[in-house]
Each structure stands twice: as structure tokens, then as C-alpha cells.
Write a protein that holds these residues in place. Sequence first.
Motif, mmCIF file in Angstrom:
data_model
loop_
_atom_site.group_PDB
_atom_site.id
_atom_site.type_symbol
_atom_site.label_atom_id
_atom_site.label_comp_id
_atom_site.label_asym_id
_atom_site.label_seq_id
_atom_site.Cartn_x
_atom_site.Cartn_y
_atom_site.Cartn_z
ATOM 1 N N PRO A 104 15.684 15.041 -21.243
ATOM 2 C CA PRO A 104 16.943 14.405 -21.666
ATOM 3 C C PRO A 104 17.141 13.072 -20.942
ATOM 4 N N GLU A 105 17.700 12.120 -21.628
ATOM 5 C CA GLU A 105 17.854 10.775 -21.076
ATOM 6 C C GLU A 105 18.584 10.786 -19.731
ATOM 7 N N SER A 106 19.549 11.680 -19.617
ATOM 8 C CA SER A 106 20.340 11.728 -18.379
ATOM 9 C C SER A 106 19.544 12.268 -17.193
ATOM 10 N N GLU A 107 18.470 12.984 -17.477
ATOM 11 C CA GLU A 107 17.673 13.579 -16.407
ATOM 12 C C GLU A 107 16.365 12.823 -16.157
ATOM 13 N N LYS A 108 16.083 11.847 -16.992
ATOM 14 C CA LYS A 108 14.819 11.118 -16.850
ATOM 15 C C LYS A 108 14.755 10.353 -15.537
ATOM 16 N N LEU A 109 13.543 10.250 -15.022
ATOM 17 C CA LEU A 109 13.319 9.403 -13.857
ATOM 18 C C LEU A 109 13.476 7.948 -14.269
ATOM 19 N N LYS A 110 14.242 7.211 -13.513
ATOM 20 C CA LYS A 110 14.408 5.782 -13.797
ATOM 21 C C LYS A 110 13.444 5.025 -12.874
ATOM 22 N N ILE A 111 12.370 4.539 -13.452
ATOM 23 C CA ILE A 111 11.335 3.858 -12.670
ATOM 24 C C ILE A 111 11.543 2.354 -12.730
ATOM 25 N N ASP A 112 11.772 1.757 -11.584
ATOM 26 C CA ASP A 112 11.922 0.299 -11.516
ATOM 27 C C ASP A 112 10.581 -0.303 -11.099
ATOM 28 N N TYR A 113 9.834 -0.755 -12.080
ATOM 29 C CA TYR A 113 8.511 -1.310 -11.782
ATOM 30 C C TYR A 113 8.588 -2.692 -11.123
ATOM 31 N N ASP A 114 9.799 -3.244 -11.040
ATOM 32 C CA ASP A 114 9.966 -4.537 -10.376
ATOM 33 C C ASP A 114 10.491 -4.382 -8.953
ATOM 34 N N ALA A 115 10.574 -3.118 -8.494
ATOM 35 C CA ALA A 115 11.069 -2.884 -7.137
ATOM 36 C C ALA A 115 10.165 -3.571 -6.116
ATOM 37 N N ALA A 116 10.779 -4.132 -5.101
ATOM 38 C CA ALA A 116 10.022 -4.892 -4.088
ATOM 39 C C ALA A 116 9.452 -3.950 -3.036
ATOM 40 N N ILE A 117 8.455 -3.192 -3.442
ATOM 41 C CA ILE A 117 7.813 -2.295 -2.478
ATOM 42 C C ILE A 117 6.520 -2.939 -1.988
ATOM 43 N N PRO A 118 6.116 -2.638 -0.760
ATOM 44 C CA PRO A 118 4.897 -3.266 -0.225
ATOM 45 C C PRO A 118 3.665 -2.878 -1.015
ATOM 46 N N ARG A 119 2.734 -3.804 -1.118
ATOM 47 C CA ARG A 119 1.474 -3.517 -1.797
ATOM 48 C C ARG A 119 0.684 -2.488 -1.020
ATOM 49 N N GLU A 120 -0.080 -1.685 -1.747
ATOM 50 C CA GLU A 120 -0.910 -0.671 -1.091
ATOM 51 C C GLU A 120 -2.206 -1.333 -0.623
ATOM 52 N N ILE A 121 -2.391 -1.351 0.674
ATOM 53 C CA ILE A 121 -3.566 -2.009 1.254
ATOM 54 C C ILE A 121 -4.299 -1.018 2.128
ATOM 55 N N LYS A 122 -5.604 -0.940 1.946
ATOM 56 C CA LYS A 122 -6.422 -0.101 2.814
ATOM 57 C C LYS A 122 -6.670 -0.837 4.116
ATOM 58 N N GLU A 123 -6.250 -0.205 5.176
ATOM 59 C CA GLU A 123 -6.450 -0.826 6.472
ATOM 60 C C GLU A 123 -7.866 -0.593 6.965
ATOM 61 N N LYS A 124 -8.469 -1.666 7.478
ATOM 62 C CA LYS A 124 -9.788 -1.531 8.080
ATOM 63 C C LYS A 124 -9.608 -1.162 9.538
ATOM 64 N N LYS A 125 -10.091 0.020 9.888
ATOM 65 C CA LYS A 125 -9.917 0.482 11.254
ATOM 66 C C LYS A 125 -10.849 -0.266 12.195
ATOM 67 N N LYS A 126 -10.258 -0.807 13.237
ATOM 68 C CA LYS A 126 -11.052 -1.492 14.241
ATOM 69 C C LYS A 126 -11.449 -0.512 15.323
ATOM 70 N N PRO A 127 -12.710 -0.546 15.754
ATOM 71 C CA PRO A 127 -13.125 0.356 16.823
ATOM 72 C C PRO A 127 -12.308 0.080 18.069
ATOM 73 N N ALA A 128 -11.769 1.153 18.644
ATOM 74 C CA ALA A 128 -10.951 1.000 19.845
ATOM 75 C C ALA A 128 -11.583 1.733 20.995
ATOM 76 N N ALA A 129 -11.494 1.165 22.173
ATOM 77 C CA ALA A 129 -12.027 1.833 23.360
ATOM 78 C C ALA A 129 -11.160 3.029 23.660
ATOM 79 N N THR A 130 -11.798 4.189 23.914
ATOM 80 C CA THR A 130 -11.062 5.402 24.189
ATOM 81 C C THR A 130 -11.521 6.014 25.491
ATOM 82 N N GLY A 131 -10.721 6.978 25.944
ATOM 83 C CA GLY A 131 -11.110 7.746 27.119
ATOM 84 C C GLY A 131 -11.319 6.870 28.320
#
Length: 376
Positions: free
Chosen positions: A114-141
Motif C-alpha cells: 500500500p502506498e502509505s506503507e511503501k518505503l520512500k527512497i530518496d536517491y538524491d540523499a547526500a550519503i557518503p560514497r561507498e569506498i573500499k579502504e586499502k588497509k595499510k600494514p601497521a606495526a603491531t605488538g
Amino acid sequence: MADFISKFKALSLKDISKATDSQFPQLSNEEKALASQFETLSTRFDEPESLTSLNESLKSKTFVAGNVPSKADLVAFEKVLPLASKWTSNDELAKNRHILRWADLVQNTLVDVPESEKLKIDYDAAIPREIKEKKKPAATGAAGAAGAAGAAAAEAKPKEASAEDKKGEPLSEEAKKAKAEAQKAKKAAKAKAKAEANAKQQAATVPPNPAMVDFRVGFIQKAVKHPDADALYMSTIDMGDAEGPRTVCSGLVKYIPIEEMQERYVVCIANLKPVTMRGVKSCAMVLCASNENTVEFVNPPAGSKAGDKLFFEDFNGEPEKQLNPKKKIWEAVQAHFSTNDKFEVTYTEEGKEPKRLVNANGELCKNSTIVKADVK
């Protein structure tokens, strides 16, 4: 697929429970297993981990099972709709972006919302782009601590040099403090490195034992034949993981009818390294007892639940997160598994009394008919 969508008569929300697999395109065995997994997982969408699993899966799929719709899409959509209706912040929209894209597709093709229950998707919403982060090797221990100490010392040294070289004057209070901090950090790094080396050496001296193996009760939700291997079953097994059921391949086709593989409790080894078997990643192993002619399940105690911990008597320790194949821990302990004349699964070290496989209440795991079985 476009033809199917155009001809499909969308179901109302209240009729979703009446949907059948026959209303949708035929799925491959792998797609069936995935659909079954998410139908089960949909009962736990109130848990963030379950929604994360769905979102990650939909990242590379149009529908729940792949690129074709199935009953699983309706089942999952019914559970997602009331939750997704409350996602309003940009963080929530970004975190569940793939679920929202899929849900919008479902509500406009498969389900008459039903129209009243439908998800209202705002495709113009200012959400951050999905970016794969490149993990940098970190010194541990110890290495990281030593590096920090070196950096602190490096910072202190110029101060010392400048203070002493400047007209031969003694160190300032600030330089003295920096020097003391650097020496303290260096000493702490050495102590930590020594402690880690000792712990590693001690761990290496502990011989393989059953406490390192993650024995768990598993519930086979569904088993199908492997699409590319005649001797293998491909099962969806709930082992109590927060991430949901695992896919497990087992070479039991010649020994156990597929009907006996459905909706039953079994004993699983949950921390073996995953192995790809004819294109399907198998993430555990089902424990069985066998002789030359027969293979049968090791059965957990009556009343068991998926995820219940099992262990051999006197070996109730913390299992390894994942057994290292190079250390041959599984091979070393499995060689001592067998069954006694009461069909109880045992672990026997040379010169010692057998230890039985039990749960926290001391209830026993048993096979059905084989004495002195090879258990693996």
C-alpha cells in the motif's frame, strides 16, 4: 528475467506467507542453499549482524539468492520493511544502502505494498560514497612498541644535543624529562617483546590436544547434492554463529540417504580452515563414525541446541580460533578418536583412561551401531 517480472502478479503483504517456490524461476542448488540461509536469517533481522550479512550479500546480487527472484525475497522483505521504514539518518541509509536498493525493487515488482506503507527512497540523499579502504600494514605488538620507543628517543635526542651543544650548558628540565620518557618507553618495549616471545615459545611447547578443537552441535536446515560433485552433499548448517548458518560439503552421498540429511542435529568441527570443494566453500566438517562398510553420524545429546559446546572430558578449554593446517593439530588428535562398546565417542591417550565426548551437563555423544569406529 525481464519477461518473468513483467508477467509476475505481485503478492499483497498479507499473502506473502502463502508464496511457494513454484511461483518463481528454478534455482540452482547453490542458490537454493543461499535462499534457505537468508530465510532462516530473516528471523533474526532485529540483530545488527544479520542485517549486515544481508547488506553485504546484496552488494553483488540483484535478489537474495542471486540474479533471479525467489520466495526468499518475499520472506526477507516482510521482515525488513518495518525496520527499514525507521531508517532516516544518513548513517543508517549509508549502512544499509544495498538492502534499500533491493527492497525498492521488491516493492515495485514482487510485492504490492500500500502506498502509505511503501518505503520512500530518496536517491538524491547526500550519503557518503561507498569506498573500499586499502588497509595499510601497521606495526603491531613488540615491533610497534619498539618503533614508538625509537620515535620518542629520536625526538628526545635533538633536544639533548641542542641543549648540551649550546654553549656547553647542562640539560634543561624539559630535555631531562624527554630523555627519561624515551628510556622508559624503550625499556617497556623490550619487556613486552620478551613476554610475547616467552608466550609464543610456551604455546609452541603445548602438544596438540582436543581442547584446541571447536566441537559444536549443528542443525542441518537443508541438504542438497553438490551441483558439480556426485559424491558430495552441500548442507546449510546452523552452528549458533551470529553471522548465520554455514555451508558445509560432506562426502556422504554413498552412505547416507539425502532424506536423512534434512533437519537433524549433528556434531560439527567448527574451526577447521575453510576449503573450497568443487567451487563451493565448505566452512566446517560433520563428525561421523565409520568402519569398512558403514558410515553413520555421531549424534549429540538429546535436547541439544545449535551452537552448544561439546568437549572431551578433562579437555574443556578455549578452542583455537582456526586450526593451523601446518601444525597438524586435527590430524594428531583425531587419530585417538574411537567408540566403545556403548557407542560412546572417546579420546584415548596412550597409558590413560578414555575420555568421552560430552556437553556441559556431562551428557554423552554417541553413534548408532559401530564399536571401535574410526571417528572423523
